[in-house]
Design an enzyme around this catalytic site. Structure first.
Site, PDB file in Angstrom:
ATOM      1  N   GLY A  21       8.686  43.929  10.417  1.00  0.00           N
ATOM      2  CA  GLY A  21       9.487  44.346   9.258  1.00  0.00           C
ATOM      3  C   GLY A  21       8.970  45.572   8.532  1.00  0.00           C
ATOM      4  O   GLY A  21       9.731  46.277   7.890  1.00  0.00           O
ATOM      5  N   CYS A  39      15.493  39.039  16.733  1.00  0.00           N
ATOM      6  CA  CYS A  39      14.751  39.603  15.607  1.00  0.00           C
ATOM      7  C   CYS A  39      15.668  40.649  14.979  1.00  0.00           C
ATOM      8  O   CYS A  39      16.141  41.549  15.691  1.00  0.00           O
ATOM      9  CB  CYS A  39      13.463  40.244  16.123  1.00  0.00           C
ATOM     10  SG  CYS A  39      12.542  41.167  14.880  1.00  0.00           S
ATOM     11  N   ASN A  40      15.915  40.511  13.711  1.00  0.00           N
ATOM     12  CA  ASN A  40      16.822  41.463  13.050  1.00  0.00           C
ATOM     13  C   ASN A  40      16.228  42.859  13.020  1.00  0.00           C
ATOM     14  O   ASN A  40      16.918  43.848  13.229  1.00  0.00           O
ATOM     15  CB  ASN A  40      17.115  41.000  11.629  1.00  0.00           C
ATOM     16  CG  ASN A  40      18.037  39.802  11.604  1.00  0.00           C
ATOM     17  OD1 ASN A  40      19.238  39.942  11.449  1.00  0.00           O
ATOM     18  ND2 ASN A  40      17.492  38.617  11.782  1.00  0.00           N
ATOM     19  N   GLU A  86       5.961  31.166   7.241  1.00  0.00           N
ATOM     20  CA  GLU A  86       4.824  31.052   8.168  1.00  0.00           C
ATOM     21  C   GLU A  86       3.748  30.101   7.624  1.00  0.00           C
ATOM     22  O   GLU A  86       3.076  29.422   8.371  1.00  0.00           O
ATOM     23  CB  GLU A  86       4.182  32.423   8.396  1.00  0.00           C
ATOM     24  CG  GLU A  86       5.133  33.431   8.979  1.00  0.00           C
ATOM     25  CD  GLU A  86       4.840  33.764  10.430  1.00  0.00           C
ATOM     26  OE1 GLU A  86       3.727  33.505  10.865  1.00  0.00           O
ATOM     27  OE2 GLU A  86       5.760  34.271  11.090  1.00  0.00           O
ATOM     28  N   CYS A 101      17.299  37.865   8.634  1.00  0.00           N
ATOM     29  CA  CYS A 101      15.923  37.818   9.166  1.00  0.00           C
ATOM     30  C   CYS A 101      15.776  36.444   9.793  1.00  0.00           C
ATOM     31  O   CYS A 101      16.223  35.441   9.218  1.00  0.00           O
ATOM     32  CB  CYS A 101      14.919  37.995   8.033  1.00  0.00           C
ATOM     33  SG  CYS A 101      13.215  37.681   8.542  1.00  0.00           S
ATOM     34  N   THR A 102      15.159  36.409  10.973  1.00  0.00           N
ATOM     35  CA  THR A 102      15.143  35.147  11.722  1.00  0.00           C
ATOM     36  C   THR A 102      14.341  34.034  11.040  1.00  0.00           C
ATOM     37  O   THR A 102      14.514  32.866  11.375  1.00  0.00           O
ATOM     38  CB  THR A 102      14.563  35.392  13.129  1.00  0.00           C
ATOM     39  OG1 THR A 102      13.388  36.181  12.995  1.00  0.00           O
ATOM     40  CG2 THR A 102      15.556  36.109  13.995  1.00  0.00           C
ATOM     41  N   HIS A 103      13.476  34.383  10.111  1.00  0.00           N
ATOM     42  CA  HIS A 103      12.738  33.338   9.387  1.00  0.00           C
ATOM     43  C   HIS A 103      13.607  32.653   8.323  1.00  0.00           C
ATOM     44  O   HIS A 103      13.324  31.524   7.939  1.00  0.00           O
ATOM     45  CB  HIS A 103      11.525  33.926   8.667  1.00  0.00           C
ATOM     46  CG  HIS A 103      10.351  34.194   9.542  1.00  0.00           C
ATOM     47  ND1 HIS A 103      10.373  35.144  10.530  1.00  0.00           N
ATOM     48  CD2 HIS A 103       9.117  33.641   9.563  1.00  0.00           C
ATOM     49  CE1 HIS A 103       9.194  35.171  11.129  1.00  0.00           C
ATOM     50  NE2 HIS A 103       8.412  34.268  10.558  1.00  0.00           N
ATOM     51  N   ASP A 154      11.091  37.925  19.926  1.00  0.00           N
ATOM     52  CA  ASP A 154      10.964  38.173  18.487  1.00  0.00           C
ATOM     53  C   ASP A 154       9.541  38.671  18.237  1.00  0.00           C
ATOM     54  O   ASP A 154       8.686  38.599  19.118  1.00  0.00           O
ATOM     55  CB  ASP A 154      11.212  36.858  17.719  1.00  0.00           C
ATOM     56  CG  ASP A 154      11.018  37.019  16.219  1.00  0.00           C
ATOM     57  OD1 ASP A 154      11.447  38.046  15.664  1.00  0.00           O
ATOM     58  OD2 ASP A 154      10.420  36.128  15.586  1.00  0.00           O
ATOM     59  N   SER A 155       9.307  39.099  17.002  1.00  0.00           N
ATOM     60  CA  SER A 155       7.953  39.505  16.637  1.00  0.00           C
ATOM     61  C   SER A 155       7.016  38.288  16.611  1.00  0.00           C
ATOM     62  O   SER A 155       5.802  38.447  16.663  1.00  0.00           O
ATOM     63  CB  SER A 155       7.977  40.157  15.258  1.00  0.00           C
ATOM     64  OG  SER A 155       8.562  39.278  14.319  1.00  0.00           O
TER      65      SER A 155
END
Ligand code: DGL
Length: 275
Positions: free
Chosen positions: A48, A78-79, A157, A191-193, A15-16
């Site tokens: 993103g 990660c999308n 975050e 979105c993975t978050h 992922d990022s």
């Protein structure tokens, strides 16, 4: 690699940054015997808002790095990277690579009753239109309402997740009001978050809207692929999780320990530009 070595080989997940840990967490839950090598590109996030060319270059470098760890399969957790790079890298590398968009889109189509599906994600994911394209390939009559929610990532975050804050609620209201007022009955957390904001989003959207978490669906797909190819690691003799980042290892470690059901002791920092 012989078959026994292949079975024991780890799954590469990238992922990022920290968001993909929600996917790694699902793999740990659903495939507890598998070993994982995770890479978070913390030096170059966010993805993103980056161009497709950059995301493809980053993805190639990360896949080359993961191949040095002899991974048997790779999950792009990660999308944005799935939307911009999956199709390119699948053609370039022999290792099986899956993303999070197809599993998420498929689950949403299965779930919707009125064929009206919402997708929320980064600007890159929404701009790529990949969710809409995949959903329509499965269900041509589906209507898809997409919405970029760029402030959700920094909210997660910065830890505005556990204790509900007025800021989180206000940002959710700004981005999701149109979605709540629409007829959408199913919404993809693209979105993975976003799974980390799941309860606040569910509270805001209400019971009428079914929420799809592609992280969960991607782990199910991975399980199926490993079984079909007879590559699954059956015995829990040991399992090993390794974490690599391109920057800020200490911050990543704190985040990982708040997300994963496992004590993360060491994070390796590497120079990803060397791959
Ligand atoms: N992991 C990214 C995604 O799922 C979100 C964070 C970023 O923009 O890098 O799209």
């Amino acid at each position: 690699m012989n078959i026994e070595e292949l079975k024991r080989a780890p799954i590469g997940v990238f992922d990022s940054g920290v968001g993909g840990l929600t996917v790694a967490r699902e793999i740990m839950r659903q495939l507890p015997d598998e070993n994982i090598v995770y890479f978070g590109d913390t030096a170059r996030l966010p993805y993103g808002s980056k161009s497709k060319e950059s995301i493809i270059r980053f993805s190639r470098q990360i896949i080359r790095f993961l191949q040095t760890k002899n991974v048997k399969a790779i999950v792009i957790a990660c999308n944005t990277a799935t939307a911009m790079a999956l199709e390119t890298v699948q053609q370039e590398f022999d290792t099986p690579i899956i993303g999070v968009i197809v599993p998420g889109a498929r689950a949403a189509v299965q779930e919707t009753k009125n064929k009206k599906i919402g997708v929320i994600g980064t600007e890159g994911t929404i701009r790529s239109n990949m969710y809409t394209r995949v959903i329509r390939e499965i269900e041509p009559e589906a209507e898809v309402l997409g919405k970029a929610c760029p402030l959700f990532v920094p909210l997660v975050e910065e830890g505005f997740v556990k204790n509900y804050s007025a800021v989180t609620e206000e940002v959710i209201d700004i981005y999701l009001r149109e979605m709540r007022e629409s007829e959408v009955d199913t919404m993809i957390l693209g979105c993975t978050h976003y799974p980390l904001l799941r309860s606040a989003i569910i509270k805001y959207m209400g019971d009428r809207v079914h929420i799809v978490n592609p992280a969960y669906e991607a782990a199910m797909d991975l399980k199926k692929i490993l079984n079909e190819r007879n590559m699954n690691h059956e015995s829990g003799e040991y399992n090993k999780y390794e974490f690599y980042v391109s920057d800020a290892a200490e911050k990543f470690k704190q985040f990982a320990n708040s997300v994963l059901p496992y004590d993360v002791k060491y994070i390796h920092q590497i120079n990803i530009e060397e791959y």
